[in-house]
Design a protein around this motif. Structure first.
Motif, PDB file in Angstrom:
ATOM      1  N   GLN A 125       0.829  -1.208   0.000  1.00  0.00           N
ATOM      2  CA  GLN A 125       0.000   0.000   0.000  1.00  0.00           C
ATOM      3  C   GLN A 125       0.863   1.258   0.000  1.00  0.00           C
ATOM      4  N   GLU A 126       1.967   1.251   0.738  1.00  0.00           N
ATOM      5  CA  GLU A 126       2.885   2.395   0.692  1.00  0.00           C
ATOM      6  C   GLU A 126       3.440   2.579  -0.718  1.00  0.00           C
ATOM      7  N   LEU A 127       3.787   1.477  -1.368  1.00  0.00           N
ATOM      8  CA  LEU A 127       4.295   1.552  -2.740  1.00  0.00           C
ATOM      9  C   LEU A 127       3.237   2.131  -3.674  1.00  0.00           C
ATOM     10  N   ALA A 128       1.993   1.687  -3.535  1.00  0.00           N
ATOM     11  CA  ALA A 128       0.916   2.189  -4.401  1.00  0.00           C
ATOM     12  C   ALA A 128       0.689   3.680  -4.188  1.00  0.00           C
ATOM     13  N   TYR A 129       0.688   4.128  -2.938  1.00  0.00           N
ATOM     14  CA  TYR A 129       0.545   5.562  -2.667  1.00  0.00           C
ATOM     15  C   TYR A 129       1.656   6.353  -3.347  1.00  0.00           C
ATOM     16  N   GLU A 130       2.874   5.817  -3.318  1.00  0.00           N
ATOM     17  CA  GLU A 130       4.000   6.516  -3.928  1.00  0.00           C
ATOM     18  C   GLU A 130       3.874   6.546  -5.451  1.00  0.00           C
ATOM     19  N   LEU A 131       3.477   5.432  -6.049  1.00  0.00           N
ATOM     20  CA  LEU A 131       3.301   5.388  -7.498  1.00  0.00           C
ATOM     21  C   LEU A 131       2.245   6.396  -7.957  1.00  0.00           C
ATOM     22  N   CYS A 132       1.235   6.593  -7.126  1.00  0.00           N
ATOM     23  CA  CYS A 132       0.117   7.471  -7.484  1.00  0.00           C
ATOM     24  C   CYS A 132       0.237   8.848  -6.848  1.00  0.00           C
ATOM     25  N   GLY A 133       1.392   9.138  -6.242  1.00  0.00           N
ATOM     26  CA  GLY A 133       1.604  10.414  -5.570  1.00  0.00           C
ATOM     27  C   GLY A 133       2.598  11.291  -6.300  1.00  0.00           C
ATOM     28  N   THR A 134       3.009  12.362  -5.630  1.00  0.00           N
ATOM     29  CA  THR A 134       3.902  13.343  -6.250  1.00  0.00           C
ATOM     30  C   THR A 134       5.247  13.400  -5.530  1.00  0.00           C
ATOM     31  N   TYR A 135       5.693  12.284  -5.029  1.00  0.00           N
ATOM     32  CA  TYR A 135       6.995  12.177  -4.370  1.00  0.00           C
ATOM     33  C   TYR A 135       7.608  10.832  -4.728  1.00  0.00           C
ATOM     34  N   GLN A 136       8.887  10.677  -4.462  1.00  0.00           N
ATOM     35  CA  GLN A 136       9.521   9.381  -4.663  1.00  0.00           C
ATOM     36  C   GLN A 136      10.535   9.122  -3.564  1.00  0.00           C
ATOM     37  N   THR A 137      10.704   7.848  -3.240  1.00  0.00           N
ATOM     38  CA  THR A 137      11.724   7.401  -2.304  1.00  0.00           C
ATOM     39  C   THR A 137      12.519   6.299  -2.997  1.00  0.00           C
ATOM     40  N   ARG A 138      13.331   5.616  -2.227  1.00  0.00           N
ATOM     41  CA  ARG A 138      14.097   4.505  -2.804  1.00  0.00           C
ATOM     42  C   ARG A 138      13.203   3.343  -3.216  1.00  0.00           C
ATOM     43  N   ARG A 139      11.940   3.380  -2.848  1.00  0.00           N
ATOM     44  CA  ARG A 139      11.033   2.326  -3.309  1.00  0.00           C
ATOM     45  C   ARG A 139      10.879   2.357  -4.826  1.00  0.00           C
ATOM     46  N   THR A 140      10.843   3.561  -5.394  1.00  0.00           N
ATOM     47  CA  THR A 140      10.566   3.671  -6.829  1.00  0.00           C
ATOM     48  C   THR A 140      11.650   4.416  -7.598  1.00  0.00           C
ATOM     49  N   GLY A 141      12.593   5.036  -6.924  1.00  0.00           N
ATOM     50  CA  GLY A 141      13.629   5.790  -7.607  1.00  0.00           C
ATOM     51  C   GLY A 141      14.976   5.552  -6.967  1.00  0.00           C
ATOM     52  N   VAL A 142      15.959   6.292  -7.440  1.00  0.00           N
ATOM     53  CA  VAL A 142      17.309   6.153  -6.906  1.00  0.00           C
ATOM     54  C   VAL A 142      17.514   7.094  -5.725  1.00  0.00           C
ATOM     55  N   VAL A 143      16.895   8.274  -5.778  1.00  0.00           N
ATOM     56  CA  VAL A 143      16.993   9.247  -4.690  1.00  0.00           C
ATOM     57  C   VAL A 143      15.593   9.719  -4.322  1.00  0.00           C
ATOM     58  N   SER A 144      15.469  10.273  -3.123  1.00  0.00           N
ATOM     59  CA  SER A 144      14.183  10.833  -2.703  1.00  0.00           C
ATOM     60  C   SER A 144      13.970  12.184  -3.374  1.00  0.00           C
ATOM     61  N   SER A 184      -0.855  11.728  -2.834  1.00  0.00           N
ATOM     62  CA  SER A 184      -0.056  11.988  -1.634  1.00  0.00           C
ATOM     63  C   SER A 184       1.211  12.741  -2.019  1.00  0.00           C
ATOM     64  N   ALA A 185       1.611  13.700  -1.170  1.00  0.00           N
ATOM     65  CA  ALA A 185       2.754  14.551  -1.489  1.00  0.00           C
ATOM     66  C   ALA A 185       4.027  14.160  -0.760  1.00  0.00           C
ATOM     67  N   SER A 186       3.948  13.199   0.153  1.00  0.00           N
ATOM     68  CA  SER A 186       5.157  12.787   0.872  1.00  0.00           C
ATOM     69  C   SER A 186       4.935  11.427   1.520  1.00  0.00           C
ATOM     70  N   ALA A 187       6.039  10.803   1.887  1.00  0.00           N
ATOM     71  CA  ALA A 187       5.954   9.502   2.555  1.00  0.00           C
ATOM     72  C   ALA A 187       5.246   9.624   3.898  1.00  0.00           C
ATOM     73  N   ARG A 188       5.438  10.734   4.606  1.00  0.00           N
ATOM     74  CA  ARG A 188       4.789  10.917   5.900  1.00  0.00           C
ATOM     75  C   ARG A 188       3.286  11.126   5.733  1.00  0.00           C
ATOM     76  N   GLU A 189       2.866  11.840   4.700  1.00  0.00           N
ATOM     77  CA  GLU A 189       1.432  11.952   4.421  1.00  0.00           C
ATOM     78  C   GLU A 189       0.834  10.574   4.160  1.00  0.00           C
ATOM     79  N   THR A 190       1.582   9.742   3.449  1.00  0.00           N
ATOM     80  CA  THR A 190       1.108   8.388   3.170  1.00  0.00           C
ATOM     81  C   THR A 190       0.933   7.595   4.454  1.00  0.00           C
ATOM     82  N   LYS A 191       1.889   7.691   5.358  1.00  0.00           N
ATOM     83  CA  LYS A 191       1.784   6.974   6.628  1.00  0.00           C
ATOM     84  C   LYS A 191       0.561   7.456   7.419  1.00  0.00           C
TER      85      LYS A 191
END
Length: 330
Positions: A125-144, A184-191
Motif C-alpha cells: 500500500q505504501e508503494l501504491a501511494y507513492e506510485l500514485c503520488g507526487t513524491y519518490q523514495t528509494r522504493r521507486t527511484g534512486v533518490v528521494s 499523496s505529497a510525501s511519505a509521511r502523508e502516506t503513513k
C-alpha cells in the motif's frame, strides 16, 4: 531475435520509468510481448544498461537488475540480474519500448510483479501511494524527491489487476488498492493516510480513504479573506467537511507563513470546514493519534469504537510496519 531482447520488470522498471521522460517511451506492439527464453549474458546486459544511461541522463539502475523471461529451461545465475519467469498472456498495455530490443514493464505490471513477491500488504500500500503520488523514495527511484509526476493512478493499477486476474500477484494488488488514494505529497502523508484509513482489523482508525491534497473551492467571503480561489487540504473527507493537515518540521515557518495559515484557517472555518492539524511529533505518538482520530471521527458523525479485543496490539503492529514509533506518550 527474441533472445537478444531484454524486458525489465519489478523495481528495476520503476527506476527506469522515473528517469525516462514519458515522451520517450514507445508503446510496445502486440508482437513485442513475446519474452525471451533466457536473459542476456553479463556483458550484453551491461552494454544495454550503459546505453540506456547515456540516452537518459539521470538514469541509474541498481544491480542486480530484475528482468522478465518466458521460460525457466535456460535460466542462469548471475550477479548482474535476477530472472523472473513470466509467461502469462496479458490484457492492456503491459510494456513500453525504450530502444531496439529494450522494453520496460509499465507501472501497473511492475506493481503487480512486486505484489506477487511482497508479503506485507502495508508495504504494498505504501508503494501504491507513492506510485500514485507526487513524491519518490528509494522504493521507486534512486533518490528521494518531491513534486514529481505520478507514475500511475489507483484506477490504472486497479483496472490492470482486474483485467489480468489470473496473473500472479493481481488479487493481492487488488486487495491492497482498496485503501489507497491518488495525490499523496510525501511519505509521511502516506503513513498518516494509512493509519487513518485502514480498517480496525489492520490496526487503523477506519476513517475511510481520504482524498489527498484535495482542492476546496473558496466561497466569495473566503476569497476576500485570503485572495485565493481554492484551498488544498492534505487529507480530506469532503462529505463531512473535515480535513487533516500534516505539519512537517520544514513547513510553514516564518511570520508571513503564520499569517497566511491563520487567514486560510479562518476562511475554511467560515465555510463550515473543520481542520485538524497533525504535527510530526503527533504522528509519532500513539496517544496523540488516538486523540486526533477521535476528533476526526466525531466530526464525521460517528464514534471510534473498534470491537476487536486485541485492537491495541494491531495498532502497534501497523505502526511498526510503517516504521512509526510505538511509544504511547510524548
Amino acid at each position: 531475435m527474441a533472445d537478444s531482447n531484454v524486458y525489465f520488470g519489478y523495481q528495476t522498471a520503476l527506476q527506469i520509468l522515473r528517469a525516462v521522460d514519458s515522451s520517450r517511451r514507445g508503446v510496445a506492439r502486440y508482437d513485442d510481448r513475446k519474452l525471451p527464453d533466457r536473459a542476456l549474458g553479463g556483458e550484453a546486459l551491461a552494454g544495454i544498461i550503459e546505453r540506456l544511461c547515456a540516452m537518459h541522463p539521470g538514469l541509474h539502475i541498481d544491480l542486480p537488475a530484475h528482468v522478465l523471461v518466458g521460460g525457466d529451461a535456460h535460466r542462469r545465475l548471475s550477479r548482474d540480474c535476477i530472472e523472473h519467469v513470466f509467461s502469462a498472456s496479458l490484457s492492456g498495455m503491459p510494456f513500453y519500448r525504450l530502444d531496439k530490443g529494450v522494453y520496460v514493464a509499465a507501472p501497473h505490471l511492475a506493481f503487480t510483479n512486486i505484489a506477487s513477491a511482497e508479503k506485507s500488504r502495508v508495504a504494498l500500500q505504501e508503494l501504491a501511494y507513492e506510485l500514485c503520488g507526487t513524491y519518490q523514495t528509494r522504493r521507486t527511484g534512486v533518490v528521494s524527491a518531491y513534486d514529481v509526476s505520478p507514475l500511475s493512478s489507483v484506477r490504472s493499477l486497479r483496472d490492470f489487476a482486474s483485467a489480468n486476474s489470473s496473473l500472479r500477484g493481481a488479487r493481492k494488488a487488488g486487495r491492497a488498492l482498496r485503501h489507497v488514494a491518488n495525490g499523496s505529497a510525501s511519505a509521511r502523508e502516506t503513513k498518516l493516510a494509512l493509519v487513518s484509513a485502514l480498517p480496525y482489523a489492520q490496526g487503523g482508525y477506519n476513517m475511510g480513504v481520504p482524498h489527498m491534497n484535495y482542492e476546496v473551492e473558496a466561497s466569495p467571503a473566503a476569497r476576500v479573506i485570503t485572495g485565493k480561489s481554492f484551498f488544498r487540504c492534505d487529507l480530506c473527507w469532503p462529505d463531512a467537511k473535515v480535513a487533516m493537515e500534516y505539519q512537517s518540521r520544514e513547513s510553514h515557518s516564518g511570520e508571513a507563513s503564520r499569517i497566511g495559515d491563520s487567514r486560510r484557517a479562518n476562511a475554511l472555518a467560515s465555510m463550515g470546514w473543520t481542520i485538524v492539524e497533525v504535527t510530526n511529533d503527533e504522528l509519532d505518538s500513539l496517544a496523540a493519534m488516538d486523540t486526533i482520530a477521535e476528533t476526526v471521527c466525531r466530526h464525521q458523525g460517528r464514534c471510534l469504537r473498534p470491537r476487536i479485543s486485541d485492537y491495541r496490539a494491531r495498532k502497534l503492529k501497523l505502526r511498526r510496519q510503517l516504521a512509526l514509533p510505538v511509544r504511547c506518550g510524548w
